[in-house]
Enzyme design. Sequence first.
Site, short mmCIF file in Angstrom:
data_model
loop_
_atom_site.label_atom_id
_atom_site.label_comp_id
_atom_site.label_asym_id
_atom_site.label_seq_id
_atom_site.Cartn_x
_atom_site.Cartn_y
_atom_site.Cartn_z
N GLY A 30 -14.07 -8.63 5.35
CA GLY A 30 -13.98 -9.27 6.67
C GLY A 30 -13.09 -10.50 6.64
CG LEU A 32 -10.72 -7.98 9.16
CD1 LEU A 32 -10.63 -6.72 10.04
CD2 LEU A 32 -10.73 -7.57 7.69
CG HIS A 33 -5.70 -12.21 6.31
ND1 HIS A 33 -4.90 -11.28 5.68
CD2 HIS A 33 -6.56 -12.67 5.36
CE1 HIS A 33 -5.23 -11.21 4.40
NE2 HIS A 33 -6.25 -12.03 4.18
N GLY A 35 -2.76 -9.44 6.42
CA GLY A 35 -2.75 -8.65 5.17
C GLY A 35 -3.63 -7.43 5.32
CG HIS A 36 -7.83 -7.94 5.67
ND1 HIS A 36 -7.97 -9.27 5.92
CD2 HIS A 36 -8.48 -7.72 4.49
CE1 HIS A 36 -8.66 -9.85 4.95
NE2 HIS A 36 -8.98 -8.93 4.07
CD GLN A 60 -16.31 -8.35 -4.36
OE1 GLN A 60 -16.63 -7.19 -4.09
NE2 GLN A 60 -15.09 -8.80 -4.10
CE LYS A 148 -3.99 -13.46 -2.17
NZ LYS A 148 -5.37 -13.28 -2.53
P1 AMP Z 1 -10.80 -8.82 0.84
O1 AMP Z 1 -11.33 -8.80 2.24
O2 AMP Z 1 -10.29 -10.15 0.41
O3 AMP Z 1 -11.74 -8.17 -0.14
O4 AMP Z 1 -9.52 -7.89 0.89
C1 AMP Z 1 -9.60 -6.57 1.34
C2 AMP Z 1 -8.31 -5.88 1.01
O5 AMP Z 1 -7.22 -6.54 1.65
C3 AMP Z 1 -8.01 -5.88 -0.49
O6 AMP Z 1 -7.50 -4.61 -0.86
C4 AMP Z 1 -6.98 -6.96 -0.62
O7 AMP Z 1 -6.13 -6.78 -1.72
C5 AMP Z 1 -6.22 -6.80 0.69
N1 AMP Z 1 -5.48 -8.03 1.00
C6 AMP Z 1 -5.96 -9.28 1.03
N2 AMP Z 1 -4.96 -10.17 1.28
C7 AMP Z 1 -3.82 -9.44 1.40
C8 AMP Z 1 -2.44 -9.76 1.65
N3 AMP Z 1 -2.03 -11.02 1.83
N4 AMP Z 1 -1.56 -8.75 1.70
C9 AMP Z 1 -1.97 -7.46 1.52
N5 AMP Z 1 -3.24 -7.08 1.29
C10 AMP Z 1 -4.16 -8.06 1.22
#
Ligand code: AMP
Length: 288
Positions: A30, A32-33, A35-36, A60, A148
């Site tokens: 969650g 979310l930005h 990247g997500h 984790q 990332k």
């Molecule tokens: P998280 O919510 O941080 O667990 O991330 C969920 C997914 O989004 C993971 O596969 C991350 O690698 C990916 N993610 C997070 N930040 C970025 C980003 N800046 N660019 C691309 N994917 C991202």
Amino acid sequence: MNVFRGIAEFKAWRSKLPSGVSIGFVPTMGALHEGHAALLAKSTEDSDITILSIFVNPTQFGPTEDLSRYPRTLEEDLALARRLRVDAVLIPEVTDVYPDGYSTTVEESEVSKPLCGVFRPGHFTGVATIVLKLFLWVKPHKAYFGLKDAQQFFVIQKMTQDLDLDVGLCGVETVREPSGLALSSRNRYLTEEQREDIAPKIYKNLLTLKESLLSKSDLGTLLAETTTRLQEIGFLVQYLEVRALPDLRLASDADLKQADLLIAFAGYLGKTRLIDNVILDRGKFASR
Ligand code: AMP
């Protein structure tokens, strides 16, 4: 868009999807930005149905890490998912994932050990366990992970191979701010000065290091110089290393000429832990 807060309802819905439809899956925690959003956009482009999961996975996080203050922005997350035409969002409860008496974990024991594995013991076991559990519920044809978190991607790739899971993995390029700073849910902990002036220097230094690795051969000296520069800028560096892909063994000077390489950084800026990397891809990685 279907929003499932209980696993039983999700499983009932999933079991009714016809076998011919292709399913893309994006697991997240969650907050979310963009990247997500890039992962979700890739999935909706590739697959008939896109499923997003939002779960802040307690196993984790280490005991001194930021689990309790991890950002939670569910309404905004759901609005973004709707805009991106996500078909279903799975938001399991902690008790769905880890019911009373839960005692099973998945440990990948090579790729997960260096880099973040040294500084976050148990982290990748938590990641592998939740990803496998989500894969078993969602049964995706393809799953999308950001590069990332490159080590996470290679750990999941190894688990997928070792357990012969029938899921195609797609590693998506890191989405960055115009300054070069990699988008991260944790960037909101940074002060304005840290975010605008200091944190973007991670990527700049990684790119400079990548160029130097292509033209020079003394890996040890180059790493030491870049580490010192990042320390002088204000980072408490945990690691700056060059590793060969996909097994993440330590790269040697000989590897600089031919191997696909991961140049990976982790460190603290004030109280905020940031990671970033660049991949030196000679084609083998891209065609994996
Ligand atoms: P998280 O919510 O941080 O667990 O991330 C969920 C997914 O989004 C993971 O596969 C991350 O690698 C990916 N993610 C997070 N930040 C970025 C980003 N800046 N660019 C691309 N994917 C991202």
